[in-house]
Design a protein around this motif. Sequence first.
Motif, PDB file in Angstrom:
ATOM      1  N   SER A   1     -29.833   4.662  47.738  1.00  0.00           N
ATOM      2  CA  SER A   1     -31.289   4.703  47.770  1.00  0.00           C
ATOM      3  C   SER A   1     -31.787   4.752  49.210  1.00  0.00           C
ATOM      4  CB  SER A   1     -31.867   3.475  47.074  1.00  0.00           C
ATOM      5  OG  SER A   1     -31.644   2.323  47.853  1.00  0.00           O
ATOM      6  N   ARG A   2     -33.040   5.108  49.346  1.00  0.00           N
ATOM      7  CA  ARG A   2     -33.667   5.141  50.665  1.00  0.00           C
ATOM      8  C   ARG A   2     -33.606   3.754  51.306  1.00  0.00           C
ATOM      9  NH1 ARG A   2     -37.136   8.352  53.548  1.00  0.00           N
ATOM     10  NH2 ARG A   2     -38.787   7.321  54.711  1.00  0.00           N
TER      11      ARG A   2
ATOM     12  N   GLU B   1     -25.487  13.540  46.894  1.00  0.00           N
ATOM     13  CA  GLU B   1     -25.202  12.109  46.734  1.00  0.00           C
ATOM     14  C   GLU B   1     -23.835  11.758  47.328  1.00  0.00           C
ATOM     15  OE1 GLU B   1     -26.468   8.461  45.925  1.00  0.00           O
ATOM     16  OE2 GLU B   1     -27.605  10.241  45.391  1.00  0.00           O
TER      17      GLU B   1
END
Length: 104
Positions: A3-4, A49
């Motif tokens: 995630s960020r 990803e």
Amino acid sequence: MASRGQVLKLFKLLHRTRQEVFKNDTRALEAARQKINEEFRNNQDETSEEKINELLKIASDVEVILRTSVIQAVHTDSDKILLVPRKDLLQDNTPYFDKPTKNP
């Protein structure tokens, strides 16, 4: 899935480690700041990803290496260097024995 938040957390951790490892060395602090920012900026548009996780692993490994392997040294004379170890680098020293001693 990265995630960020994970990326930002690692970014901040690298900068905190940089500040601790290169304390009082403005040239090294600035060079490390520029390198960290450059690497994150160069990969900010990455969408894969798998690639993001690989980059996070590399960044995490770099942080560990900086924290555990880098030691500061200061020139005190033309032929002398003073090492300035941080507390987290100092470890208990286990003496080496050529011949092991027998336990009673």
